[in-house]
Design an enzyme around this catalytic site. Sequence first.
Site, PDB file in Angstrom:
ATOM      1  N   MET A  47      44.704  72.628  63.050  1.00 41.79           N
ATOM      2  CA  MET A  47      45.248  71.540  62.492  1.00 41.79           C
ATOM      3  C   MET A  47      46.143  70.731  63.288  1.00 41.79           C
ATOM      4  SD  MET A  47      44.381  71.952  58.522  1.00 41.79           S
ATOM      5  CE  MET A  47      45.846  72.817  57.958  1.00 41.79           C
TER       6      MET A  47
ATOM      7  N   ALA B   7      49.730  70.023  65.745  1.00 42.64           N
ATOM      8  CA  ALA B   7      51.161  70.261  65.645  1.00 42.64           C
ATOM      9  C   ALA B   7      51.033  71.861  66.248  1.00 42.64           C
ATOM     10  CB  ALA B   7      52.039  70.461  64.312  1.00 42.64           C
TER      11      ALA B   7
ATOM     12  N   HIS C  10      51.650  75.018  68.770  1.00 42.14           N
ATOM     13  CA  HIS C  10      52.702  75.859  69.276  1.00 42.14           C
ATOM     14  C   HIS C  10      52.199  76.930  69.933  1.00 42.14           C
ATOM     15  CE1 HIS C  10      51.344  78.544  65.878  1.00 42.14           C
ATOM     16  NE2 HIS C  10      51.398  77.280  64.978  1.00 42.14           N
TER      17      HIS C  10
ATOM     18  N   HIS D 181      49.115  79.068  68.634  1.00 39.25           N
ATOM     19  CA  HIS D 181      47.665  78.369  69.069  1.00 39.25           C
ATOM     20  C   HIS D 181      47.283  78.376  70.272  1.00 39.25           C
ATOM     21  CE1 HIS D 181      49.117  75.488  65.759  1.00 39.25           C
ATOM     22  NE2 HIS D 181      48.047  75.688  64.966  1.00 39.25           N
TER      23      HIS D 181
ATOM     24  N   GLN E 252      40.949  71.250  52.379  1.00 38.08           N
ATOM     25  CA  GLN E 252      41.559  72.712  52.019  1.00 38.08           C
ATOM     26  C   GLN E 252      42.819  72.673  51.614  1.00 38.08           C
ATOM     27  OE1 GLN E 252      41.502  73.784  56.197  1.00 38.08           O
ATOM     28  NE2 GLN E 252      43.280  74.541  56.152  1.00 38.08           N
TER      29      GLN E 252
ATOM     30  N   GLY F 126      43.671  83.291  63.955  1.00 36.05           N
ATOM     31  CA  GLY F 126      44.679  84.313  64.050  1.00 36.05           C
ATOM     32  C   GLY F 126      44.960  85.096  63.012  1.00 36.05           C
ATOM     33  N   GLU F 127      45.620  86.213  63.220  1.00 32.27           N
ATOM     34  CA  GLU F 127      45.879  87.132  62.246  1.00 32.27           C
ATOM     35  C   GLU F 127      46.999  86.526  61.292  1.00 32.27           C
ATOM     36  OE1 GLU F 127      46.225  91.266  63.560  1.00 32.27           O
ATOM     37  OE2 GLU F 127      44.190  91.403  63.596  1.00 32.27           O
ATOM     38  N   LYS F 128      47.580  85.573  61.866  1.00 33.78           N
ATOM     39  CA  LYS F 128      48.699  84.915  60.965  1.00 33.78           C
ATOM     40  C   LYS F 128      47.866  84.519  59.603  1.00 33.78           C
ATOM     41  CE  LYS F 128      51.840  81.943  60.029  1.00 33.78           C
ATOM     42  NZ  LYS F 128      51.325  81.061  59.216  1.00 33.78           N
TER      43      LYS F 128
ATOM     44  N   SER G 246      52.778  75.507  62.077  1.00 36.38           N
ATOM     45  CA  SER G 246      53.163  74.053  62.301  1.00 36.38           C
ATOM     46  C   SER G 246      54.091  73.687  61.328  1.00 36.38           C
ATOM     47  CB  SER G 246      51.651  73.509  62.065  1.00 36.38           C
ATOM     48  OG  SER G 246      50.788  73.714  63.112  1.00 36.38           O
TER      49      SER G 246
HETATM   50  P1  AMP Z   1      46.198  76.038  61.861  1.00 36.60           P
HETATM   51  O1  AMP Z   1      46.440  74.847  62.804  1.00 36.60           O
HETATM   52  O2  AMP Z   1      47.446  76.518  61.249  1.00 36.60           O
HETATM   53  O3  AMP Z   1      45.107  75.729  60.925  1.00 36.60           O
HETATM   54  O4  AMP Z   1      45.875  77.198  62.730  1.00 36.60           O
HETATM   55  C1  AMP Z   1      44.806  77.317  63.830  1.00 36.60           C
HETATM   56  C2  AMP Z   1      44.663  78.684  64.129  1.00 36.60           C
HETATM   57  O5  AMP Z   1      45.811  79.216  64.751  1.00 36.60           O
HETATM   58  C3  AMP Z   1      44.228  79.627  62.912  1.00 36.60           C
HETATM   59  O6  AMP Z   1      43.396  80.411  63.321  1.00 36.60           O
HETATM   60  C4  AMP Z   1      45.923  80.194  62.806  1.00 36.60           C
HETATM   61  O7  AMP Z   1      45.547  81.455  62.128  1.00 36.60           O
HETATM   62  C5  AMP Z   1      46.249  80.508  64.359  1.00 36.60           C
HETATM   63  N1  AMP Z   1      47.561  80.699  64.390  1.00 36.60           N
HETATM   64  C6  AMP Z   1      48.536  79.873  63.440  1.00 36.60           C
HETATM   65  N2  AMP Z   1      49.658  80.351  63.850  1.00 36.60           N
HETATM   66  C7  AMP Z   1      49.772  81.722  64.745  1.00 36.60           C
HETATM   67  C8  AMP Z   1      50.409  82.499  65.158  1.00 36.60           C
HETATM   68  N3  AMP Z   1      51.954  82.288  64.878  1.00 36.60           N
HETATM   69  N4  AMP Z   1      49.984  83.427  65.950  1.00 36.60           N
HETATM   70  C9  AMP Z   1      48.572  83.568  66.286  1.00 36.60           C
HETATM   71  N5  AMP Z   1      47.742  82.637  65.735  1.00 36.60           N
HETATM   72  C10 AMP Z   1      48.287  81.734  64.966  1.00 36.60           C
END
Ligand code: AMP
Length: 283
Positions: free
Chosen positions: A30, A32, A34, A37, A61, A149-151, A188
Amino acid sequence: MLTFTTKEALKNHLKPLQQRGNKIGFVPTMGALHVGHISLVERSIAENSLTVVSIFVNPTQFNNAEDLENYPRTMKQDKELLGKTSNKIIVFCPTPNNLYNNNITSLHFDFGAIESVMEGKYRPGHFNGVGTVLTHLFNAVNPNKAYFGEKDYQQLQVVKKLIEINKSAINIVGCDIYREPNGLAYSSRNKRLTKSTKKQAAVIYKTLNKTKEMFGTNSAIQIKDFVASVFKNEANFELEYFEIADSLTLDSTQPIDHSKKYRAFIAVFAPDNVRLIDNIALN
Ligand code: AMP
């Protein structure tokens, strides 16, 4: 670096490349962006001949309109960061109407018991939104592998279930959590924290580590009480939930069965309603 803003243009570009045998890795985000990602992107680049990164803040979502509105959007910096990572990345940033065929609504999935706990319980409709956007994105990209990510550990389990439901052949790859030097998981949403709350937010990972230490010798109730007491004393952070759950089923029924794998999951509100989640393997 190529950027596509419609799924039709993306498909037209990818199809001949796929027909020539190129393997496609896909990293849905999504934006932003870091370090977390980028770790997924680098893994995809290492394992595939082409990598597609989507940047799309998915309206379906979000169960909270304010959260959607405040979600950080940094497209220019995101593209710069991806460009620095590799000039071969393909960026896909469609409009909601293009991705959703002018019908921005959620499909309904039966993800079973995993959708009604933790994130599913506190963010009603969230996982149907995730399943819907990924169904559209997977259709547009048609990847061999997709990286998560397992986050967002519960989301990773939901995505694996989605692949089963959609009878898809995509290989879902779970990736380690990346953390800031103080232990706070990259997110993000961290962009909305002040320097000082970011520093204080180290308490989240510190507490998770303590629960891991306690796991062998304490009951789940004792560990939950400990976490509740930590956050009672944290003026800037409000605990939404803390759960100890089976790593596969996400079942949090007690008592703990030490022959199974468990994880601890936490959601916390920082100032300005910034919602932070994290988790850790306990055994
Ligand atoms: P998002 O942009 O938040 O939807 O995240 C996109 C992908 O990046 C998802 O699969 C998240 O689980 C992964 N992700 C977000 N933060 C982290 C992190 N700190 N470490 C590893 N993967 C991450």
